[in-house]
Structure formats: C-alpha cells, structure tokens
Design a protein around this motif. Structure first.
Motif, PDB file in Angstrom:
ATOM      1  N   VAL A   1       0.838  -1.199   0.000  1.00 18.07           N
ATOM      2  CA  VAL A   1       0.000   0.000   0.000  1.00 18.07           C
ATOM      3  C   VAL A   1       0.874   1.249   0.000  1.00 18.07           C
ATOM      4  N   ASP A   2       0.532   2.187  -0.881  1.00 19.75           N
ATOM      5  CA  ASP A   2       1.286   3.448  -0.887  1.00 19.75           C
ATOM      6  C   ASP A   2       0.382   4.670  -0.890  1.00 19.75           C
ATOM      7  N   ARG A   3      -0.902   4.489  -0.637  1.00 18.64           N
ATOM      8  CA  ARG A   3      -1.833   5.630  -0.573  1.00 18.64           C
ATOM      9  C   ARG A   3      -1.824   6.223   0.831  1.00 18.64           C
ATOM     10  N   GLU A   4      -1.800   7.532   0.920  1.00 20.67           N
ATOM     11  CA  GLU A   4      -1.708   8.215   2.202  1.00 20.67           C
ATOM     12  C   GLU A   4      -3.093   8.623   2.691  1.00 20.67           C
ATOM     13  N   ILE A   5      -3.440   8.175   3.897  1.00 20.77           N
ATOM     14  CA  ILE A   5      -4.670   8.614   4.555  1.00 20.77           C
ATOM     15  C   ILE A   5      -4.368   8.853   6.036  1.00 20.77           C
ATOM     16  N   LEU A   6      -5.219   9.623   6.684  1.00 22.65           N
ATOM     17  CA  LEU A   6      -5.131   9.839   8.121  1.00 22.65           C
ATOM     18  C   LEU A   6      -6.151   8.936   8.808  1.00 22.65           C
ATOM     19  N   TYR A   7      -5.659   8.026   9.627  1.00 21.04           N
ATOM     20  CA  TYR A   7      -6.515   7.187  10.473  1.00 21.04           C
ATOM     21  C   TYR A   7      -6.476   7.791  11.868  1.00 21.04           C
ATOM     22  N   SER A   8      -7.649   8.070  12.458  1.00 21.99           N
ATOM     23  CA  SER A   8      -7.658   8.687  13.779  1.00 21.99           C
ATOM     24  C   SER A   8      -8.957   8.373  14.501  1.00 21.99           C
ATOM     25  N   ILE A   9      -8.834   8.084  15.798  1.00 24.98           N
ATOM     26  CA  ILE A   9     -10.018   7.918  16.638  1.00 24.98           C
ATOM     27  C   ILE A   9     -10.219   9.147  17.517  1.00 24.98           C
ATOM     28  N   LEU A  10      -9.533  10.233  17.188  1.00 21.27           N
ATOM     29  CA  LEU A  10      -9.552  11.448  17.993  1.00 21.27           C
ATOM     30  C   LEU A  10     -10.197  12.600  17.232  1.00 21.27           C
ATOM     31  N   PRO A  11     -10.781  13.576  17.944  1.00 25.21           N
ATOM     32  CA  PRO A  11     -11.146  14.833  17.282  1.00 25.21           C
ATOM     33  C   PRO A  11      -9.887  15.478  16.698  1.00 25.21           C
ATOM     34  N   HIS A  12     -10.012  16.076  15.529  1.00 26.54           N
ATOM     35  CA  HIS A  12      -8.821  16.616  14.864  1.00 26.54           C
ATOM     36  C   HIS A  12      -8.124  17.684  15.703  1.00 26.54           C
ATOM     37  N   ARG A  13      -8.892  18.518  16.366  1.00 29.82           N
ATOM     38  CA  ARG A  13      -8.271  19.568  17.177  1.00 29.82           C
ATOM     39  C   ARG A  13      -7.472  18.980  18.335  1.00 29.82           C
ATOM     40  N   LEU A  14      -7.992  17.922  18.936  1.00 29.84           N
ATOM     41  CA  LEU A  14      -7.245  17.266  20.012  1.00 29.84           C
ATOM     42  C   LEU A  14      -5.943  16.691  19.468  1.00 29.84           C
ATOM     43  N   LEU A  15      -5.996  16.026  18.339  1.00 27.56           N
ATOM     44  CA  LEU A  15      -4.787  15.451  17.744  1.00 27.56           C
ATOM     45  C   LEU A  15      -3.727  16.521  17.523  1.00 27.56           C
ATOM     46  N   LEU A  16      -4.116  17.635  16.955  1.00 25.05           N
ATOM     47  CA  LEU A  16      -3.138  18.669  16.614  1.00 25.05           C
ATOM     48  C   LEU A  16      -2.537  19.352  17.833  1.00 25.05           C
ATOM     49  N   ARG A  17      -3.166  19.235  18.977  1.00 31.87           N
ATOM     50  CA  ARG A  17      -2.571  19.766  20.210  1.00 31.87           C
ATOM     51  C   ARG A  17      -1.322  18.981  20.613  1.00 31.87           C
ATOM     52  N   TYR A  18      -1.201  17.753  20.098  1.00 32.75           N
ATOM     53  CA  TYR A  18      -0.095  16.892  20.507  1.00 32.75           C
ATOM     54  C   TYR A  18       0.929  16.637  19.402  1.00 32.75           C
ATOM     55  N   VAL A  19       0.686  17.121  18.207  1.00 31.59           N
ATOM     56  CA  VAL A  19       1.635  16.932  17.108  1.00 31.59           C
ATOM     57  C   VAL A  19       2.497  18.185  17.007  1.00 31.59           C
ATOM     58  N   LEU A  20       3.748  18.081  17.424  1.00 35.63           N
ATOM     59  CA  LEU A  20       4.641  19.247  17.484  1.00 35.63           C
ATOM     60  C   LEU A  20       5.297  19.566  16.155  1.00 35.63           C
ATOM     61  N   ASP A  21       5.674  18.533  15.420  1.00 39.50           N
ATOM     62  CA  ASP A  21       6.454  18.743  14.208  1.00 39.50           C
ATOM     63  C   ASP A  21       5.643  19.507  13.154  1.00 39.50           C
ATOM     64  N   PRO A  22       6.147  20.642  12.664  1.00 39.00           N
ATOM     65  CA  PRO A  22       5.387  21.444  11.704  1.00 39.00           C
ATOM     66  C   PRO A  22       5.033  20.685  10.425  1.00 39.00           C
ATOM     67  N   ALA A  23       5.952  19.851   9.949  1.00 43.98           N
ATOM     68  CA  ALA A  23       5.677  19.106   8.714  1.00 43.98           C
ATOM     69  C   ALA A  23       4.550  18.106   8.926  1.00 43.98           C
ATOM     70  N   LEU A  24       4.548  17.429  10.087  1.00 41.00           N
ATOM     71  CA  LEU A  24       3.472  16.484  10.369  1.00 41.00           C
ATOM     72  C   LEU A  24       2.136  17.199  10.552  1.00 41.00           C
ATOM     73  N   ARG A  25       2.170  18.336  11.214  1.00 46.77           N
ATOM     74  CA  ARG A  25       0.938  19.107  11.383  1.00 46.77           C
ATOM     75  C   ARG A  25       0.375  19.524  10.031  1.00 46.77           C
ATOM     76  N   ALA A  26       1.252  19.919   9.127  1.00 50.94           N
ATOM     77  CA  ALA A  26       0.798  20.322   7.797  1.00 50.94           C
ATOM     78  C   ALA A  26       0.188  19.150   7.049  1.00 50.94           C
ATOM     79  N   ARG A  27       0.787  17.961   7.186  1.00 50.21           N
ATOM     80  CA  ARG A  27       0.236  16.775   6.519  1.00 50.21           C
ATOM     81  C   ARG A  27      -1.134  16.438   7.080  1.00 50.21           C
ATOM     82  N   VAL A  28      -1.289  16.533   8.404  1.00 48.69           N
ATOM     83  CA  VAL A  28      -2.596  16.263   9.014  1.00 48.69           C
ATOM     84  C   VAL A  28      -3.637  17.220   8.455  1.00 48.69           C
ATOM     85  N   ARG A  29      -3.329  18.498   8.437  1.00 51.85           N
ATOM     86  CA  ARG A  29      -4.293  19.493   7.934  1.00 51.85           C
ATOM     87  C   ARG A  29      -4.647  19.218   6.478  1.00 51.85           C
ATOM     88  N   THR A  30      -3.648  18.899   5.679  1.00 45.71           N
ATOM     89  CA  THR A  30      -3.895  18.639   4.258  1.00 45.71           C
ATOM     90  C   THR A  30      -4.839  17.466   4.069  1.00 45.71           C
TER      91      THR A  30
END
Length: 438
Positions: free
Chosen positions: A361-390
């Motif tokens: 598998v090479d398709r990119e998706i976000l799997y999450s059991i969390l509200p998006h705002r809660l997730l982003l409170r804990y993701v520090l890396d700017p590049a990862l945060r940008a990928r989540v938002r995208t």
C-alpha cells in the motif's frame, strides 16, 4: 503491485456487487465471518467484511461493549463475563451447528483469544476456516524475548533486551536477575497471554521505569500476584509517539506475502490499559522497514495476519522492531481506508483458494479515533501538522466507528460520546497539550 486506482471511500454505504457475488464462489456456500471480542478492532473487521461483501458478521464476546453494541452490520452472541476458554470453544462448535450451509471464517483480534483458537484448532477446523499460524510458531514469536532473539539472528534491529524469568518466583530462594540496562528503561510482559489474568495495583501494559527501586517494586508486585511467565526489560529508545511505526501484513496459505501496509504513528493512547495503542496514524510506505518485516515473516514460515510495532531510533535512523502480534491488530482499519481491504486477501486465499497478486500500500490517509483539534494539540512537528491538515481538508480521513452503512441514531450518538471520551482521557492521563487546533 501497489494499492492504487479509485480513491477509497471509508464511509461507503455498501459493498462492491461483484466482490459480494464472488465471496461465496458464485453459488457455493455463503460467507459468514465469526469474530471474537468486542473492541474497536473487532468492529473494524466487521466493517471491512461488510464493505467488501455486504455480510453481517457474528461477534462472540463476554459482553456487547460500545464498539459492537446496537450495530446493523453484526449480530452479537454473548457468553457472559465468567465464560472460560473451554466454554468459548464449546459455544463456537454449537454455533457452527446453528449455521448450516455457510462458509464460516473465524477471526480473533487479541493475543489470548488467538491462543485459544490455535490451541483448539482440532475441534474448530472441521467447522471454520482458522487463518492462524501453528501453535509452536505462535509460542515462539508471541514471546517478546524470543522475538528479539529471532530478529537479532536475522539482522533486524531491536532494543537491547534483558529477560526476567518468574517461573521460580514461588520458591523461597528465588531472586530476580540483575538488570544492567541504563535508566530510564521499559519493562513489559514477554507474553501478553501469560499476563492477561494477573492483577495487582498499578498494573500496566508497559512500564517506564526510572530507578532501580521502581524496578524492584515491580518485581515484588509481579511475584506476589502469582505471575510466573517472563518479563523483558529493554532500553528506552528516545523520541515521542511520532517515532513509532505500524506494519500490517498478510501471508497466504501458500506462504506468499500478499499484503503489506505501514503507517507513521502520530499519537498513542496514554491510559494505563491502552498505553502504546496508536490513536492516530498516517499511512506511509517505507520500503527499508517493510523489507525487514518481510525477512522475518518469510524466514519463520509465518502464515496469516501479522502486526509489527516498530520505532525509529532518532540517534541513527534505524528501525527498532519491538514485537509482532499474531493477528491483524486493533487499528487494522487503516489498511482498508488506504485502499486494500485485508478481508479480501483472506477470503480469496482461504475461502476461494485463489492466489492474490501481492500489494504494497502506498496511498496516504489519516486514520484517527480522535477529534482533529485534540490530535493537533499533541503533534509538534510542523511538517506532520501540515500533513494532518492537508489530509483533513482533502477528506482523506478514516475513523473506524464512523460508518454511514451503520449510521443509526444510537450509533452516531455512541461515536460522538467516544470522541468526547478521548478528550477526557487525554486530559487525565496525558494533560500537556502542545498546540491549539487549526
């Protein structure tokens, strides 16, 4: 081959018609999944079967917990909380007799249930497809100590490991083995099946130990609680949750590795009972890491689903393999959401008897059991945060419980409550937010 083609729709309302017709061999016995357990991973398996084949799964468990309660895509068979493994096997045999003319596929998604199924294979296989490895190999690879030894022999990196054996802990002269791993360190049961029914104050899935006094206290608690298995002590690989990776694989009955999918963990659960379970991941193909998993699976003669826990060591970039679970894993829906429904690989292999062209598998998706705002409170890396938002803005997001094909008012209310409960749990057990939403 890679998982490509049309964009997956994680909340699809119905199965693929051709695949549904094919599931039972176009006129042969209809497919009937039977799944053991009641957690979010069990629901995800039932959802994947429903998406692929339009079938209702039968879920056998001690209680109909929230993830599997009031669902339109499964039927609950309740054993009661006091049921023994023998009671479970007896009920499965009886259940098979109540379902004549169906092709029964048996799945379990916790280590102890897999072990029950494998140990009673002789009774179950006349009635069910049992897609698990044999007991001898299960015993070898499920033990974290033995797993580390196998990996070392294959040139696969693992954390430095010391084994503490409690088999003689009931004897007056037993003393724990000295541990020469630097603090802080990690301690966990070598076999989760041996640890399942052991109870003591402060029990955790994984312990982070800061001092020798803390380690001595853990040894005393384990011995006093009657634990007689093995515990492993491992060096603490630095880095936060975002250094973790997950690999899901399927090896067919011919020994061919037909499915591989990996994911970059963003955040793990931090409750004592759930510590280490991924709560959010982005699927990501990393060939160097997948090749090591392939080496392990092919060298050991593995068959069935496997789920590896891996951590990237920030000191040298190596992939440190922690363990392999002899099952598909609690967070298995990330594979389906990325476009490669694992139940298709299982059914085509074990029910249809067909060889499947291998998929990575090479398709990119976000799997999450969390509200998006809660997730982003804990993701520090700017590049990862940008990928989540995208991915959120593109709608390339999957929550295993959010399924339009099972969208009753009761189910929607439960999913909302489960999301809010995640906020409560993180405030309680991991209360240091690092960012503030979008």
């Amino acid at each position: 081959m890679t998982a490509s083609g049309r964009t997956p729709v994680p909340d699809a309302t119905g199965p693929d018609d051709d695949a549904t017709a094919d599931a039972a061999g176009r006129g042969s016995a209809p497919l009937q999944p039977v799944i053991l357990g009641a957690d979010i991973g069990v629901y995800a398996l039932a959802r994947s079967f429903h998406e692929a084949y339009g079938v209702r799964s039968i879920v056998v468990s001690g209680a109909a917990l929230g993830p599997v309660a009031r669902s339109r895509i499964l039927d609950n068979v309740l054993l009661g909380p006091a049921a023994s493994p023998e009671d479970l096997v007896d009920r499965l045999v009886t259940l098979a007799g109540e379902l004549p003319g169906r092709r029964l596929v048996l799945l379990a998604n916790s280590d102890w249930l897999v072990r029950v199924v494998v140990r009673h294979r002789v009774r179950l296989e006349p009635h069910y497809v049992v897609p698990f490895l044999d007991e001898a190999l299960l015993d070898r690879i499920s033990d974290k100590a033995t797993f580390a030894e196998i990996c070392t022999g294959l040139g696969i990196d693992v954390p430095r490991t010391v084994v503490q054996d409690f088999s003689g802990a009931g004897e007056d002269d037993w003393r724990p083995r000295p541990v020469d791993v630097a603090y802080p360190l990690i301690a966990k049961a070598a076999s989760s099946a041996d640890y399942q029914d052991v109870h003591f104050p402060g029990k955790k899935k994984v312990f982070e130990i800061s001092t020798s006094a803390e380690l001595d206290a853990l040894w005393t608690a384990l011995a006093g609680a009657g634990f007689r298995g093995r515990f492993v002590v491992q060096e603490l690989i630095p880095g936060d949750d975002t250094q973790m990776r997950s690999i899901t694989a399927y090896v067919d009955s011919r020994g061919e590795l037909t499915l591989m999918c990996s994911a970059h963990v963003l955040l793990e659960e931090h409750t004592p009972s759930g510590l280490g379970n991924p709560a959010a991941m982005i699927t990501q193909r990393v060939d160097a890491m997948l090749e090591q998993a392939r080496r392990f699976l092919t060298s050991t003669g593995y068959v069935g689903f496997a789920n590896f826990d891996v951590k990237v060591d920030p000191r040298d970039g190596s992939f440190r393999f922690f363990e392999v679970n002899p099952r598909i894993g609690r967070n298995n829906y990330y594979v389906t959401a990325a476009g490669a429904n694992p139940m298709r690989f299982l059914v085509e292999d074990r029910v249809q008897g067909r060889a499947v062209e291998p998929v990575v598998v090479d398709r990119e998706i976000l799997y999450s059991i969390l509200p998006h705002r809660l997730l982003l409170r804990y993701v520090l890396d700017p590049a990862l945060r940008a990928r989540v938002r995208t991915l959120v803005r593109a709608g390339a997001v999957a929550h295993p419980l959010r399924y339009r094909g099972d969208g009753s008012v009761a189910r929607r209310a439960y999913v909302l409550a489960a999301m809010l409960n995640q906020v409560r749990k993180f405030r309680t057990y991991y209360p240091e937010p690092t960012q503030t939403g979008f």
